[in-house]
Design an enzyme around this catalytic site. Sequence first.
Site, short mmCIF file in Angstrom:
data_model
loop_
_atom_site.label_atom_id
_atom_site.label_comp_id
_atom_site.label_asym_id
_atom_site.label_seq_id
_atom_site.Cartn_x
_atom_site.Cartn_y
_atom_site.Cartn_z
N LYS A 1 0.85 -1.19 0.00
CA LYS A 1 0.00 0.00 0.00
C LYS A 1 0.88 1.24 0.00
CE LYS A 1 -4.18 1.74 2.23
NZ LYS A 1 -5.12 1.55 3.35
N HIS B 1 1.38 -1.69 8.20
CA HIS B 1 0.42 -0.80 8.86
C HIS B 1 1.13 0.39 9.46
CE1 HIS B 1 -2.92 -3.96 9.91
NE2 HIS B 1 -3.19 -3.30 8.80
#
Length: 279
Positions: free
Chosen positions: A170, A256
């Site tokens: 991501k 994350h």
Amino acid sequence: MLEQFEDYLIQEGKSVNTIKSYLLHVEGYFKWYNDSFGEKPTQLYRQNVLEYKAYLQNVDKGVKSAKTINAKLSALVKFNEYLQEKGIQKDIVVSKKDNVKIQNESASLATVNKQDIEAFRQQILKHEGNRNYAIVTIMAYAGLRVSECLNLNLNDINLISKEIRVKEGKGKKERLVYINSKIIEAVKEYLKERKKVECDYLFISNKGNKIDRTVMNKVFNKYSDKITPHTLRHFYCSNALESGYSVHEVANQAGHNIHTTLLYTNPTKEKMKSKAELL
């Protein structure tokens, strides 16, 4: 005014259900305003919005949850945006910052346990074969997103050093993920039968091309009504923390930020209930 607001939402491409919800909530505000001041509103005033929020929280018996209140406020945020765009008012009087803070009933995001995951993996092994079994195993025990898993190249995984290099994470951030023997053995068995084709992707279709994620979505839907690719990611994070990983380590492995990873540090409902019996 509501008809013009509806046209505005249609032009924005909002779904039928979203438009219906926005109109219902704004109409509810109009009714409260008329009941309170004996007139129809021509624009939004912050003081009125805050009074309406207090009314929803403390007076209106039909409003049961913070989520419901926030949905009503979100409709007013959109209505405020409409009024600005049409030049009816200049200032922003309501925003997401006005939402009621919600405490999660069960802060742990994992909704399945290890037994569920293992039973699911076994179903995939029995009925789908080594390729899909390896994919599911990587997602469950390395925490990769389904897109990250399907984007892996052959040279991104090192079975000797027990590492996977995720290059298409991501935000295009690269990270190094450490893997266990479950993943190593699953990938080894898959590689034995992988076709020798001119394709760099680790996991390939029967035609020798990259696998489309819709293929994997169908696999999950076929064998479980509660386990999804994202569920496996939740499981990985919770399982890693329970196994002794630090918050920083899980954040690093899963790609994350720390704040997201912290959501996994709280116990499940079942564990809280068990602890309650010890009091």
